[in-house]
Design a protein around this motif. Structure first.
Motif, mmCIF file in Angstrom:
data_model
loop_
_atom_site.group_PDB
_atom_site.id
_atom_site.type_symbol
_atom_site.label_atom_id
_atom_site.label_comp_id
_atom_site.label_asym_id
_atom_site.label_seq_id
_atom_site.Cartn_x
_atom_site.Cartn_y
_atom_site.Cartn_z
ATOM 1 N N ASN A 1 14.311 21.010 -5.596
ATOM 2 C CA ASN A 1 13.825 22.381 -5.708
ATOM 3 C C ASN A 1 14.876 23.216 -6.426
ATOM 4 O O ASN A 1 16.061 23.168 -6.066
ATOM 5 N N VAL A 2 14.452 23.981 -7.424
ATOM 6 C CA VAL A 2 15.408 24.697 -8.270
ATOM 7 C C VAL A 2 14.990 26.137 -8.494
ATOM 8 O O VAL A 2 13.816 26.486 -8.373
ATOM 9 N N ARG A 3 15.984 26.963 -8.816
ATOM 10 C CA ARG A 3 15.743 28.264 -9.425
ATOM 11 C C ARG A 3 16.111 28.150 -10.897
ATOM 12 O O ARG A 3 17.050 27.429 -11.245
ATOM 13 N N LEU A 4 15.393 28.871 -11.744
ATOM 14 C CA LEU A 4 15.593 28.788 -13.184
ATOM 15 C C LEU A 4 15.893 30.168 -13.752
ATOM 16 O O LEU A 4 15.294 31.164 -13.320
ATOM 17 N N GLN A 5 16.805 30.194 -14.714
ATOM 18 C CA GLN A 5 17.083 31.432 -15.450
ATOM 19 C C GLN A 5 17.162 31.107 -16.933
ATOM 20 O O GLN A 5 17.975 30.300 -17.363
ATOM 21 N N THR A 6 16.295 31.745 -17.729
ATOM 22 C CA THR A 6 16.241 31.486 -19.162
ATOM 23 C C THR A 6 17.305 32.302 -19.890
ATOM 24 O O THR A 6 17.828 33.290 -19.366
ATOM 25 N N ALA B 1 17.288 26.915 -20.167
ATOM 26 C CA ALA B 1 17.199 27.514 -18.836
ATOM 27 C C ALA B 1 18.159 26.798 -17.896
ATOM 28 O O ALA B 1 18.089 25.572 -17.752
ATOM 29 N N SER B 2 19.051 27.550 -17.283
ATOM 30 C CA SER B 2 19.979 26.978 -16.308
ATOM 31 C C SER B 2 19.274 26.772 -14.976
ATOM 32 O O SER B 2 18.346 27.508 -14.620
ATOM 33 N N GLN B 3 19.737 25.756 -14.234
ATOM 34 C CA GLN B 3 19.122 25.404 -12.953
ATOM 35 C C GLN B 3 20.111 25.604 -11.805
ATOM 36 O O GLN B 3 21.248 25.142 -11.869
ATOM 37 N N GLU B 4 19.635 26.283 -10.776
ATOM 38 C CA GLU B 4 20.375 26.380 -9.522
ATOM 39 C C GLU B 4 19.619 25.564 -8.484
ATOM 40 O O GLU B 4 18.473 25.869 -8.160
ATOM 41 N N PHE B 5 20.231 24.499 -7.979
ATOM 42 C CA PHE B 5 19.582 23.670 -6.969
ATOM 43 C C PHE B 5 19.557 24.429 -5.639
ATOM 44 O O PHE B 5 20.563 24.997 -5.213
ATOM 45 N N ILE B 6 18.401 24.414 -4.988
ATOM 46 C CA ILE B 6 18.218 25.215 -3.773
ATOM 47 C C ILE B 6 18.692 24.469 -2.527
ATOM 48 O O ILE B 6 19.391 25.024 -1.675
ATOM 49 N N ASP B 7 18.336 23.189 -2.387
ATOM 50 C CA ASP B 7 18.568 22.466 -1.134
ATOM 51 C C ASP B 7 19.862 21.666 -1.118
ATOM 52 O O ASP B 7 20.370 21.323 -0.049
ATOM 53 N N LYS B 8 20.366 21.314 -2.282
ATOM 54 C CA LYS B 8 21.578 20.506 -2.364
ATOM 55 C C LYS B 8 22.223 20.733 -3.716
ATOM 56 O O LYS B 8 21.663 21.422 -4.570
ATOM 57 N N THR C 1 23.905 20.872 -9.768
ATOM 58 C CA THR C 1 23.478 22.259 -9.874
ATOM 59 C C THR C 1 24.266 22.968 -10.982
ATOM 60 O O THR C 1 25.460 22.707 -11.177
ATOM 61 N N GLY C 2 23.599 23.811 -11.741
ATOM 62 C CA GLY C 2 24.190 24.440 -12.914
ATOM 63 C C GLY C 2 23.792 23.743 -14.207
ATOM 64 O O GLY C 2 24.076 24.246 -15.302
#
Length: 237
Positions: free
Chosen positions: A65-70, A48-55, A33-34
């Motif tokens: 599953n990820v959240r993304l921020q550009t 775009a950075s990734q935040e892993f949602i489940d692990k 994550t990150g």
């Protein structure tokens, strides 16, 4: 070492990504994550950075599953719909395939001028020539920094509901860098020009030593207006 989980400050999208195995042409090592691989869609690479949602760790061959921020949100406005596909790349190498599952930043939602006009309520009527002249004055004010570098050309087409106003400018200044110009135009649009409600999306093209920037817009209050701002210039990169 801190045990605090990586968290994006302003996530804009959610998606699911399948990371390829080494045998499939993907990574050898795990993804944490990150991670910030290249976010590739519509034939263009972005960050775009990734935040892993489940692990916190994803092994090659797994779905995550990820959240993304550009890093450049203005350039992604109006581009996404649920199910839109993308890739994660490292250089020219694709290491993951993904699709959008949720749009968190509202102005990232896909739109186009024809669907915008079709979905308007009957109470919101198009601009007439008088309203359009007043809006052009706002453009002159909001894009004053552009006017100092090149002449603005306005083309009215009230009957074309999908593109009622076109603003064009050619800048011949090799000392201007592309990204600061884009940021300035987008900031001026949001803060000085748009009406109460607004949609916009951006298209960028590089051809030889020329750079073309388009901001396609729809903006409305009691009345609505659609159009484009087109800046064509010779620039350094």
């Amino acid at each position: 070492m801190s045990n605090e989980k990586f968290k994006l400050p302003n996530p804009e999208l959610e998606g699911e990504i399948y990371y390829l195995t080494e045998q499939e042409g993907g990574r050898k090592s795990n993804i944490h994550t990150g991670y910030r691989g290249q976010f590739f869609y519509d034939n263009k690479n972005w960050d775009a950075s990734q935040e892993f949602i489940d692990k916190e760790v994803c092994k090659p061959g797994e779905m995550i599953n990820v959240r993304l921020q550009t890093t450049s949100p203005d350039l992604h406005a109006g581009q996404f719909f649920i199910g839109k596909s993308f890739e994660i790349r490292e250089g020219a190498k694709t290491v993951g395939f993904g699709k959008i599952t949720k749009i968190l930043k509202q102005n990232f939602k896909y739109w186009d001028p024809s669907s915008f006009v079709f979905n308007l309520t009957k109470e919101i009527e198009p601009y007439d020539n008088q309203n359009l002249d007043a809006f052009i004055e706002n453009i002159h004010y909001g894009l004053d920094f552009i006017r100092k570098k090149g002449k603005l050309k306005f083309t009215k087409s009230i009957s074309n509901k999908n593109q009622m106003l076109t603003i064009e400018c050619i800048i011949k200044d090799k000392n201007i860098s592309a990204r600061p110009l884009i940021d300035e135009i987008c900031s001026s649009w949001r803060n000085e020009i748009e009406l109460k409600n607004s949609l916009y999306k951006i298209d960028i093209k590089h051809v030889d030593n020329r750079f073309q920037f388009k901001l396609v817009f729809a903006t409305w209050q009691e009345n609505y207006l659609t159009g484009k701002i087109i800046i064509d210039t010779i620039m350094k990169y």
